[in-house]
Design a protein around this motif. Sequence first.
Motif, mmCIF file in Angstrom:
data_model
loop_
_atom_site.group_PDB
_atom_site.id
_atom_site.type_symbol
_atom_site.label_atom_id
_atom_site.label_comp_id
_atom_site.label_asym_id
_atom_site.label_seq_id
_atom_site.Cartn_x
_atom_site.Cartn_y
_atom_site.Cartn_z
ATOM 1 N N GLY A 210 6.307 3.072 6.724
ATOM 2 C CA GLY A 210 4.616 2.715 7.931
ATOM 3 C C GLY A 210 4.713 1.378 7.560
ATOM 4 O O GLY A 210 4.185 0.711 8.700
ATOM 5 N N GLY A 211 4.942 0.711 6.800
ATOM 6 C CA GLY A 211 4.426 -0.878 6.520
ATOM 7 C C GLY A 211 5.014 -1.489 7.269
ATOM 8 O O GLY A 211 4.605 -2.620 8.168
ATOM 9 N N LEU A 212 6.119 -1.595 7.372
ATOM 10 C CA LEU A 212 7.105 -2.260 8.509
ATOM 11 C C LEU A 212 6.300 -1.689 9.750
ATOM 12 O O LEU A 212 6.509 -2.998 10.294
ATOM 13 N N VAL B 266 3.374 -1.211 10.931
ATOM 14 C CA VAL B 266 2.065 -2.449 11.062
ATOM 15 C C VAL B 266 2.778 -3.411 11.005
ATOM 16 O O VAL B 266 2.341 -4.117 12.284
ATOM 17 N N ALA B 267 3.675 -3.953 10.642
ATOM 18 C CA ALA B 267 3.668 -5.767 10.505
ATOM 19 C C ALA B 267 4.349 -5.871 11.856
ATOM 20 O O ALA B 267 4.818 -7.031 12.569
#
Lengths: 238, 231
Positions: free
Chosen positions: A196-198, A200-201
């Motif tokens: 998820g972090g990847l 969004v980034a």
Amino acid sequence: MSYLHEGIVWLNDPLNWSNPGGLLDRLTEHLLISLWAVLLGCAVGWPVGIWLGHRGRGGGAVITVANLTLAIPTLALLTILPLTPLGFGKPPVVVALAVFAVPPLLANAYTGLRSVDPETREAARGMGLSGGQLLRQVELPLAVPYLAAGLRTAAVQVVATAALAALVNGGGLGQIISAGFGIGMSNGGGGQIVAGGLAVALLALLVEALLALVQRLVTPPALRARKRRRTGVTVTTG
Amino acid sequence: MLTPVAAPAGDGPGNPWFSWRYVHENADTIGEALRFHAGLTAQTVLLALVVAVPLAVVAYWIKPLTAPILALSGILYTIPSLALLSLLAPLLGTTSTTSVLVALVMYALLVLVRNSLAGLTQVPPEVIDAATGMGYSRSGRLLRVELPLALPGILTGLRLATVSTVALVTVGSLIGQGGLGDLILGGFRNNFYKAEILTGTVLCVGLALVLDLLLAGLGRLLTPWTRGRAT
């Protein structure tokens, strides 16, 4: 970097993309929320900024508004707005994000109109242009690079902060991350959190790159040479 | 989607936006959240300052490094806070303050580097020439002439970084380390308890404004020569 590996593994599972509430669903949701927020921000920020810039007044107020919004936590607006008559669901999320899109749009529109050479303005007046004609035919075309720069800053900001909507179950890609934390690290949620972090980034960087290109395309070559880069206020992604 | 339920029991009728009773009964929790919030902000800003100023000096001294440092900071700044936190948390601990601290320092760092560098490059070349002519070495000139003259820029960066850090700390509530943000999110989860949400918000904005005023005052004390000049 086993967590990074787990993240890649999670991303490689097609089911995680096509599930209801999977990546594709959340991405569409994220982009729709962001689009409406940016449109709303433009509808408010541009007319006010252009009018103030045209009249040459209110510069202090523009800066004050921009600085004040810096102190408001996004999370606070996201939790407070559903309790107002806006009600629950998407509208409060869109409005909360639009609030943070307005300052860069407003400030850049104002700066863009103020940065038109006074001699150019004088010459246009001398040619007999009325206030409205001056605005439409001279000031606005010259301010386009600034308007584009404001749009880019605002859009990147909105796409980035839209992730926070997940903290209040507002949808969007952040939901993947919060669901990962819901599963818990010990139960293998780590991979989903990292994935998820990847996502969004990457989305934020992609929007930034795309709009940088748009900004370059709409800037006439003559104005490009003067090396006008991103101007105006920078606001924290929060 | 969560739906609003009735106000928590014992709060009288309705769900008020502000309640002294809530503040009174939860004074300890609120105080603890405020202390945590202020402490984390102070740690972040100090750490970022200690790293940012030398980095800005390096970028100032070694010209070929200026563009890469600024470009890298721009890219890092684009990464959303929630994404950064979710990438750091699995590595540094999902319940530790360190994850939040590192993410916050990274954002504050970028603001500070940019403003410090802007301050340094705004030192007039005549002043640098004069200092060199008076026999200052490069480091002597930096400490006695260039850094003091760059102070307004550094202080602007410090104020921006502080205010945005106060707002950003709330994102830490993702892993329960958000200070006043935990109050805001707690109120949200506690059947939309308005008093808790608003108390957290008001304290958060208030903290940002107080710190901003303090730094503005500090700036006036440190740069007496800018007073009285029309800006």
